[in-house]
Design a protein around this motif. Structure first.
Motif, mmCIF file in Angstrom:
data_model
loop_
_atom_site.group_PDB
_atom_site.id
_atom_site.type_symbol
_atom_site.label_atom_id
_atom_site.label_comp_id
_atom_site.label_asym_id
_atom_site.label_seq_id
_atom_site.Cartn_x
_atom_site.Cartn_y
_atom_site.Cartn_z
ATOM 1 N N TYR A 36 34.273 41.773 25.850
ATOM 2 C CA TYR A 36 33.304 42.230 26.859
ATOM 3 C C TYR A 36 32.701 43.564 26.407
ATOM 4 C CZ TYR A 36 31.681 44.336 31.225
ATOM 5 O OH TYR A 36 30.930 44.972 32.173
ATOM 6 N N ASP A 63 30.662 53.300 41.858
ATOM 7 C CA ASP A 63 30.127 52.343 40.890
ATOM 8 C C ASP A 63 30.821 51.010 41.174
ATOM 9 O OD1 ASP A 63 29.186 50.986 38.709
ATOM 10 O OD2 ASP A 63 29.923 52.410 37.202
ATOM 11 N N GLY A 88 36.756 43.993 40.064
ATOM 12 C CA GLY A 88 37.705 42.932 40.378
ATOM 13 C C GLY A 88 38.602 42.573 39.217
ATOM 14 N N SER A 89 38.317 43.111 38.036
ATOM 15 C CA SER A 89 39.096 42.739 36.856
ATOM 16 C C SER A 89 40.044 43.868 36.446
ATOM 17 C CB SER A 89 38.147 42.429 35.693
ATOM 18 O OG SER A 89 38.881 42.422 34.483
ATOM 19 N N GLY A 120 39.178 46.050 43.250
ATOM 20 C CA GLY A 120 38.668 45.666 44.565
ATOM 21 C C GLY A 120 37.560 44.642 44.422
HETATM 22 C C1 LIG Z 1 27.852 42.486 33.867
HETATM 23 S S1 LIG Z 1 29.255 43.410 34.353
HETATM 24 C C2 LIG Z 1 28.492 44.985 34.728
HETATM 25 C C3 LIG Z 1 29.446 46.147 34.600
HETATM 26 C C4 LIG Z 1 28.838 47.529 34.855
HETATM 27 N N1 LIG Z 1 28.274 47.607 36.199
HETATM 28 C C5 LIG Z 1 27.804 47.858 33.824
HETATM 29 O O1 LIG Z 1 26.616 47.888 34.167
HETATM 30 O O2 LIG Z 1 28.161 48.071 32.682
HETATM 31 C C6 LIG Z 1 29.660 42.764 35.959
HETATM 32 C C7 LIG Z 1 30.924 43.368 36.536
HETATM 33 O O3 LIG Z 1 31.070 42.964 37.895
HETATM 34 C C8 LIG Z 1 32.434 42.719 38.156
HETATM 35 N N2 LIG Z 1 32.514 41.815 39.304
HETATM 36 C C9 LIG Z 1 31.976 40.593 39.455
HETATM 37 N N3 LIG Z 1 32.215 40.102 40.673
HETATM 38 C C10 LIG Z 1 32.947 41.044 41.326
HETATM 39 C C11 LIG Z 1 33.506 41.135 42.639
HETATM 40 N N4 LIG Z 1 33.341 40.167 43.543
HETATM 41 N N5 LIG Z 1 34.187 42.257 42.957
HETATM 42 C C12 LIG Z 1 34.373 43.266 42.057
HETATM 43 N N6 LIG Z 1 33.852 43.236 40.803
HETATM 44 C C13 LIG Z 1 33.155 42.146 40.441
HETATM 45 C C14 LIG Z 1 32.935 42.107 36.868
HETATM 46 O O4 LIG Z 1 34.357 42.176 36.743
HETATM 47 C C15 LIG Z 1 32.202 42.933 35.836
HETATM 48 O O5 LIG Z 1 32.924 44.057 35.463
#
Ligand SMILES: C[S@@+](CC[C@H](N)C(=O)[O-])C[C@H]1O[C@@H](n2cnc3c(N)ncnc32)[C@H](O)[C@@H]1O
Length: 289
Positions: A36, A63, A88-89, A120
């Motif tokens: 990732y 964030d 969430g990860s 969360g």
């Molecule tokens: C494309 S990445 C973007 C990460 C960061 N915002 C950036 O711009 O670099 C999407 C992120 O959303 C998180 N995510 C997706 N669904 C989620 C949820 N329901 N709750 C929390 N995190 C979530 C994923 O684990 C991932 O880290």
């Protein structure tokens, strides 16, 4: 990497596990988190934008869906007094934690209690503290559509100070995959002494609220000794239209103050690579007798 493939991971079938984008993959979550970062760390065209919004929104920042903390440095450089990263990860948050420890300014801010990382779900996050700036960058596409997006927007609204700002950042119409793609070579990169080869297949479906795309990826990690770890994954992403986003923001009691088509604050049109919605809580009107 094709921009359409920028967001990775995706919703497993069960809503309960939807918040961990790596949970639906039957392979090593730490390795996936490393890949990732290989894919996302090179994205830097939005960093000045987020630094500037932190500067314009003095105070603390949340964030939402922070991933491995790619935006933390620009937010801190913009003057964020505190940064809360929610994702969430757990594997991605571990990488966020490692990032904080390896950058002097982030490490110092963390030591002073100015950085907090927490697992969360952005659709349900509740806190007692309030924020001058909330960010949902590249996150809504991972949710299962308008209902979940509304939950996330409402939750974000509940986290804002009365004059706080929410930024929702998704791919724009010009950045979307224009057609289905048969299994094809997507990218190939070095990761330490290993090579990573990504193949992807995608199927599009237009819906009134945006484009839904089903992805299947096959990621080969080729080790120095020639052995291969093969990581298959399949997931769905949802790319809301600007109109759908604006309508959902209204339903979440947010007033949209600007819509941009790029991180350089260009207007949105059919060629825009991004769709960025800036919103504030709707004013609560005094009750009339
Ligand atoms: C494309 S990445 C973007 C990460 C960061 N915002 C950036 O711009 O670099 C999407 C992120 O959303 C998180 N995510 C997706 N669904 C989620 C949820 N329901 N709750 C929390 N995190 C979530 C994923 O684990 C991932 O880290």
């Amino acid at each position: 990497m094709g921009r359409a493939l920028r967001g990775r991971g995706g919703p497993p079938a069960e809503a309960a596990t939807l918040s961990d984008i790596l949970a639906g993959h039957a392979s090593d979550a730490e390795l996936l988190a490393e890949i990732y970062d290989l894919e996302h760390d090179e994205i830097d065209e939005d960093l000045a934008f987020y630094r500037e919004w932190a500067r314009r929104s003095p105070g603390s920042v949340i964030d939402l869906g922070c991933g491995s903390g790619r935006l933390f440095e620009p937010l801190l450089a913009g003057g964020a007094t505190r940064i809360v990263g929610v994702d969430g990860s757990p594997s991605l948050l571990e990488r966020a934690s490692a990032r904080v420890e390896s950058h002097a300014s982030l490490r110092e801010a963390h030591g002073r209690g100015r950085i907090e990382l927490t697992v969360g779900d952005v659709r349900r996050v509740r806190r007692t503290d309030r924020f001058a700036l909330a960010i949902l960058a590249g996150v809504l596409s991972h949710l299962d559509g308008p209902e979940d997006a509304l939950r996330a927007l409402s939750a974000a609204r509940g986290l804002l100070e009365p004059d706080g700002t929410l930024i929702v950042d998704v791919l724009g119409p010009g950045g979307l995959p224009p057609h289905d793609l048969p299994l094809s070579l997507d990218w190939e990169r070095a990761m330490g002494d290993r090579r990573v080869v990504r193949r992807s297949r995608l199927e599009r479906r237009e819906t009134p609220e945006g484009l839904r795309v089903s992805y299947a990826t096959l990621t080969d990690v080729v080790r120095a000794d020639g052995t291969i770890a093969r990581l298959p994954a399949s997931f769905r992403l949802w790319y809301p239209t600007a109109a759908a986003l604006v309508a959902l923001a209204g339903e979440a009691e947010l007033a949209v103050v600007a819509v941009y088509g790029s991180h350089d604050l260009e207007g949105l049109d059919d060629d825009s690579e991004r769709c960025i919605v800036v919103a504030r809580p709707k004013a609560v009107l005094p009750e009339t007798e």
